[in-house]
Design a protein around this motif. Structure first.
Motif, PDB file in Angstrom:
ATOM      1  N   TYR A  39       0.837  -1.209   0.000  1.00 28.50           N
ATOM      2  CA  TYR A  39       0.000   0.000   0.000  1.00 28.50           C
ATOM      3  C   TYR A  39       0.873   1.261   0.000  1.00 28.50           C
ATOM      4  O   TYR A  39       0.638   2.198  -0.762  1.00 28.50           O
ATOM      5  CB  TYR A  39      -0.918  -0.016   1.226  1.00 28.50           C
ATOM      6  N   LEU A  40       1.880   1.252   0.858  1.00 27.64           N
ATOM      7  CA  LEU A  40       2.750   2.431   0.968  1.00 27.64           C
ATOM      8  C   LEU A  40       3.628   2.607  -0.271  1.00 27.64           C
ATOM      9  O   LEU A  40       3.911   3.729  -0.683  1.00 27.64           O
ATOM     10  CB  LEU A  40       3.611   2.335   2.232  1.00 27.64           C
ATOM     11  N   HIS A  43       1.343   4.272  -2.627  1.00 32.15           N
ATOM     12  CA  HIS A  43       1.052   5.632  -2.147  1.00 32.15           C
ATOM     13  C   HIS A  43       2.243   6.575  -2.346  1.00 32.15           C
ATOM     14  O   HIS A  43       2.067   7.747  -2.688  1.00 32.15           O
ATOM     15  CB  HIS A  43       0.672   5.569  -0.664  1.00 32.15           C
ATOM     16  N   TRP A  44       3.445   6.050  -2.131  1.00 33.97           N
ATOM     17  CA  TRP A  44       4.655   6.873  -2.251  1.00 33.97           C
ATOM     18  C   TRP A  44       5.355   6.705  -3.602  1.00 33.97           C
ATOM     19  O   TRP A  44       6.511   7.089  -3.758  1.00 33.97           O
ATOM     20  CB  TRP A  44       5.618   6.542  -1.107  1.00 33.97           C
ATOM     21  N   TRP A  78      -5.974   2.402   8.627  1.00 32.19           N
ATOM     22  CA  TRP A  78      -5.601   1.363   7.662  1.00 32.19           C
ATOM     23  C   TRP A  78      -5.863  -0.033   8.234  1.00 32.19           C
ATOM     24  O   TRP A  78      -6.381  -0.912   7.540  1.00 32.19           O
ATOM     25  CB  TRP A  78      -4.127   1.502   7.268  1.00 32.19           C
ATOM     26  N   SER A 131      -0.148  -2.808  -7.759  1.00 34.76           N
ATOM     27  CA  SER A 131      -0.488  -1.388  -7.855  1.00 34.76           C
ATOM     28  C   SER A 131      -1.927  -1.200  -8.335  1.00 34.76           C
ATOM     29  O   SER A 131      -2.683  -0.389  -7.783  1.00 34.76           O
ATOM     30  CB  SER A 131       0.488  -0.690  -8.812  1.00 34.76           C
ATOM     31  N   LYS A 135      -4.927   0.455  -6.136  1.00 32.62           N
ATOM     32  CA  LYS A 135      -5.615   1.637  -6.667  1.00 32.62           C
ATOM     33  C   LYS A 135      -7.107   1.400  -6.868  1.00 32.62           C
ATOM     34  O   LYS A 135      -7.887   2.344  -6.952  1.00 32.62           O
ATOM     35  CB  LYS A 135      -4.968   2.069  -7.988  1.00 32.62           C
TER      36      LYS A 135
END
Length: 203
Positions: A39-40, A43-44, A78, A131, A135
């Motif tokens: 997830y991170l 996100h990043w 989360w 990904s 998303k």
């Protein structure tokens, strides 16, 4: 990834004190850690980058030092979302329950295994699928789902391609379509078979 494990184990335990995260339920913690990592990364914008694991840990530690309250709130939210998804997406199969249905899936995955091992860029392909899943709102079992979606496509699509590039493009496009469709579905996606005797003893 010990830092993530420490942060998450505390949150998961707070949400569900019955979890034995370093014993019988350690797989739950393992999957949750991988899912948070994925997830991170998304996100990043770390998907596809070399050494993204190290960069992720650095970013997370920096976040922890600079914005501890914000990180605490994020992890709390989360973890709640993840546990809700776990309840929706993971199903325990007791004994031979649904065996006919899942035998077919297992055969396809087994058939795909040698093809999967030959793929030189399977980690990168898996990250692309992860990904797309993230998303589209899938945050539970993302690594497992991504790998199995790719394997299902490999196992079911017996078309011969003229080049490796053509095969990879088709594999990715078809798998991403599957991932988007899967994200719109409801109900369990990950099935864990456990022994009936164990289940009876557990109850």
């Amino acid at each position: 990834m010990n830092f993530i494990k420490i942060l998450l184990s505390e949150k998961l335990k707070n949400k569900n004190p019955m979890l034995d995260l370093f014993g019988a339920d350690r797989k739950v913690l393992q999957i949750a850690c991988q899912d948070l990592t994925n997830y991170l990364k998304v996100h990043w914008n770390l998907i596809g980058k070399e050494a993204n694991e190290w960069e992720l840990v650095d970013k997370l530690e920096e976040f922890y030092q600079n914005e501890p309250k914000e990180l605490e709130e994020f992890l709390d939210l989360w973890t709640s979302m993840w546990l809700k998804k776990w309840g929706e997406r993971v199903k325990l199969l007791i004994g031979k329950e649904d065996s006919t249905k899942w035998d077919k899936v297992t055969k396809t995955l087994s058939k795909a295994e040698p093809l999967w091992r030959k793929l030189p860029n399977r980690k990168e392909l898996q990250e692309v699928v992860i990904s797309t899943l993230v998303k589209n709102g899938e945050i539970c079992g993302t690594s497992i789902l991504a790998e199995n979606l790719l394997k299902m496509e490999l196992g079911e699509n017996e078309k011969n391609y003229s080049t490796e590039r053509e095969q990879t493009l088709n594999l990715v496009n078809n798998t991403l379509r599957r991932a988007r469709e899967l994200s719109r579905s409801r109900g369990p996606l990950i099935f864990v078979r456990i022994d009936k005797g164990y289940y009876n003893n557990f109850l």
